[in-house]
Scaffold this motif. Structure first.
Motif, short mmCIF file in Angstrom:
data_model
loop_
_atom_site.label_atom_id
_atom_site.label_comp_id
_atom_site.label_asym_id
_atom_site.label_seq_id
_atom_site.Cartn_x
_atom_site.Cartn_y
_atom_site.Cartn_z
N GLY A 86 34.34 45.94 27.51
CA GLY A 86 32.95 46.38 27.49
C GLY A 86 32.41 46.54 28.90
O GLY A 86 33.06 47.07 29.79
N ARG A 87 31.19 46.02 29.11
CA ARG A 87 30.58 46.08 30.44
C ARG A 87 30.63 44.73 31.16
O ARG A 87 29.92 44.50 32.12
CB ARG A 87 29.12 46.54 30.31
N THR A 88 31.50 43.87 30.66
CA THR A 88 31.64 42.55 31.27
C THR A 88 32.60 42.62 32.46
O THR A 88 33.17 43.67 32.76
CB THR A 88 32.19 41.54 30.25
N LYS A 89 32.77 41.48 33.13
CA LYS A 89 33.73 41.38 34.23
C LYS A 89 35.11 40.98 33.72
O LYS A 89 36.01 40.71 34.52
CB LYS A 89 33.24 40.36 35.25
N GLU A 90 35.26 40.92 32.42
CA GLU A 90 36.52 40.47 31.85
C GLU A 90 37.40 41.65 31.46
O GLU A 90 36.93 42.76 31.28
CB GLU A 90 36.24 39.57 30.65
N PHE A 91 38.70 41.35 31.34
CA PHE A 91 39.68 42.39 31.06
C PHE A 91 40.61 41.98 29.92
O PHE A 91 40.81 40.79 29.66
CB PHE A 91 40.52 42.68 32.31
N ILE A 92 41.15 42.99 29.26
CA ILE A 92 42.15 42.78 28.23
C ILE A 92 43.49 43.26 28.80
O ILE A 92 43.60 44.39 29.28
CB ILE A 92 41.82 43.57 26.95
#
Length: 439
Positions: A86-92
């Motif tokens: 999404g627009r978070t700082k996290e990644f998949i």
């Protein structure tokens, strides 16, 4: 991209800070202090990451095929590109691009220990399922050379050349080989905590108690692959003896699946991660002189066992008093294996027979030197440098080096780099006898 050990820790520090921001802990020690220690000791010089590997540290989630696992990851060492969540700082990131999974705990008390253990165990189980599914492709063949070496070091036996030949092993050898393959291919799981255990014995006993309590409920999910690769807190570490990079057996050839150490947890973490990077990319990492080695203490032996229908693990815990743990040296200087004249005769015989020596020849050497044959065989195998292939004994590696000091004492090693450093330190001429096997 990450190119230095300090960069790697710096990125973990940032992940850690975000994970711990919700806690009121202004004076709690964090990896920041470990980072300072790393830079002070100049460890960057020994832990230089080769360029262009594309390594990053991110937080987020892991995907397995089309499934995104619900477990949120505090930090993971990954390569290549992932998908922003999404627009978070996290990644998949796909699980095959994940080298290490990093779980941060404010206080590693028993409850948090269990939480981290269960959290990371699910990821390892998912990797195992994912790994097995790849064999639907008849052309899939994993790279298992490191696991083959570790199997031979532990058992003294020849390992299958291909993972698809695992069924040629007994059930007990098969479960060991399977576990060692998982250890080199799956993401390493690392738990880093603060507080909670002020002694090495306290940390060790808590881990053993968790396994015991879980085992009394059900043994499911408690196999060696599900155990964390590394747990650190307050400078203490519990590390797997999976060959990444630590491996050990006892005098009865029982595998030391878990060990503990009581110094410089940040360096231990880097050594574990370094070994994983080396295996993942099949690159030789610049370890520097590497002349000192840590002195681990056995925490748990793991013995593969089998019945007519199944195989499993028999765990043998080692509980020690804090005074016993503190009495050992923290580090010792690496040295090659010191061998007696009878063992030297075995090595010279191997030189004459293309690297292999028949068991009958070993019996002859034993008789000529008034040594029991089984005693000589045990001495050979306990070096962790040889394996049995049919009726022959040969070095595990394709090259073995032998050197003599000024007193004609012989030493052997499969690592030329370490042997070079050791000879330089002891002013020994590097006039090696090299036993080379062309497979």
């Amino acid at each position: 991209m990450i190119e230095q050990a300090s960069e790697l820790l710096a990125q973990f520090i940032q992940i850690e800070k975000e994970a711990l921001d919700k806690f009121d802990m202004p004076h709690m020690p964090t990896l920041g202090s470990a980072y300072e220690e790393i830079t002070k000791q100049g460890i960057d010089q020994n832990f230089a990451i080769p360029k262009s590997l594309g390594l990053k540290v991110v937080s987020g989630f892991i995907s397995v095929g089309e499934e995104m696992l619900p477990q949120q990851i505090d930090g993971m060492l990954v390569c290549g590109e992932g998908t922003q969540y999404g627009r978070t700082k996290e990644f998949i990131y796909p699980i095959d691009q994940v080298l290490c999974v990093f779980e941060v705990k404010k206080t590693l008390n028993k409850a948090d220990y269990i939480d981290a253990f269960d959290h990371l165990r699910v990821i390892r189980q998912k990797f195992s399922e994912h790994f097995e599914s790849k064999f639907d492709d008849p052309n899939f063949e994993p790279e298992i050379e490191a696991a083959r070496i570790h199997f031979s070091q532990i058992t003294g036996k020849e390992a299958p050349k291909s993972y698809r030949q695992i069924n040629s092993l007994s059930k007990s050898d098969g479960i060991l080989f399977y576990s060692l393959v998982q250890e080199i291919l799956a993401p390493l799981s690392i738990i880093h905590g603060y507080g909670g255990y002020s002694t090495e014995s306290g940390m060790r006993n808590a881990f053993l108690d968790i396994l015991l309590e879980k085992g009394e409920v059900t043994g499911d999910g408690l196999g060696v692959p599900s155990l964390p690769a590394l747990v650190t807190t307050n400078g203490f570490s519990i590390v797997k003896g999976n060959g990444v990079p630590f491996i050990a057996i006892n005098e009865d050839r029982k595998w030391t699946a878990l060990l503990s150490l009581n110094r410089n947890a940040a360096r231990i973490m880097l050594e574990v991660i370094w070994s994983k990077i080396s295996l993942y990319f099949d690159v030789k990492m610049p370890w520097g002189e590497d002349s000192n080695v840590e002195v681990p203490v056995p925490l748990m032996f793991a013995v593969p066992t089998e019945t007519e229908d199944a195989a499993g693990w028999m765990y043998h815990p080692v509980r020690l008093k804090e005074s016993e743990l503190r009495s050992r040296k923290d580090v010792q200087q690496w040295q090659p294996v010191k061998i007696d004249p009878v063992m030297s005769s075995v090595v010279y015989s191997m030189l004459g027979y293309g690297g292999y020596i028949h068991l009958d020849n070993i019996c002859e050497i034993a008789v000529n030197n008034s040594v029991p044959e089984d005693e000589l065989l045990e001495k050979i195998m306990n070096t962790l440098l040889f394996k049995q292939v049919g009726d022959h004994i040969r070095p595990i590696s394709s090259i073995l080096h032998m050197v003599s000091d000024s007193g004609n004492q012989d030493f052997i090693s499969s690592s030329k780099e370490r042997l070079d450093t050791w000879c330089d330190r002891h002013d020994i001429s590097k006039s090696y006898i090299n036993l080379i096997i062309v497979d």
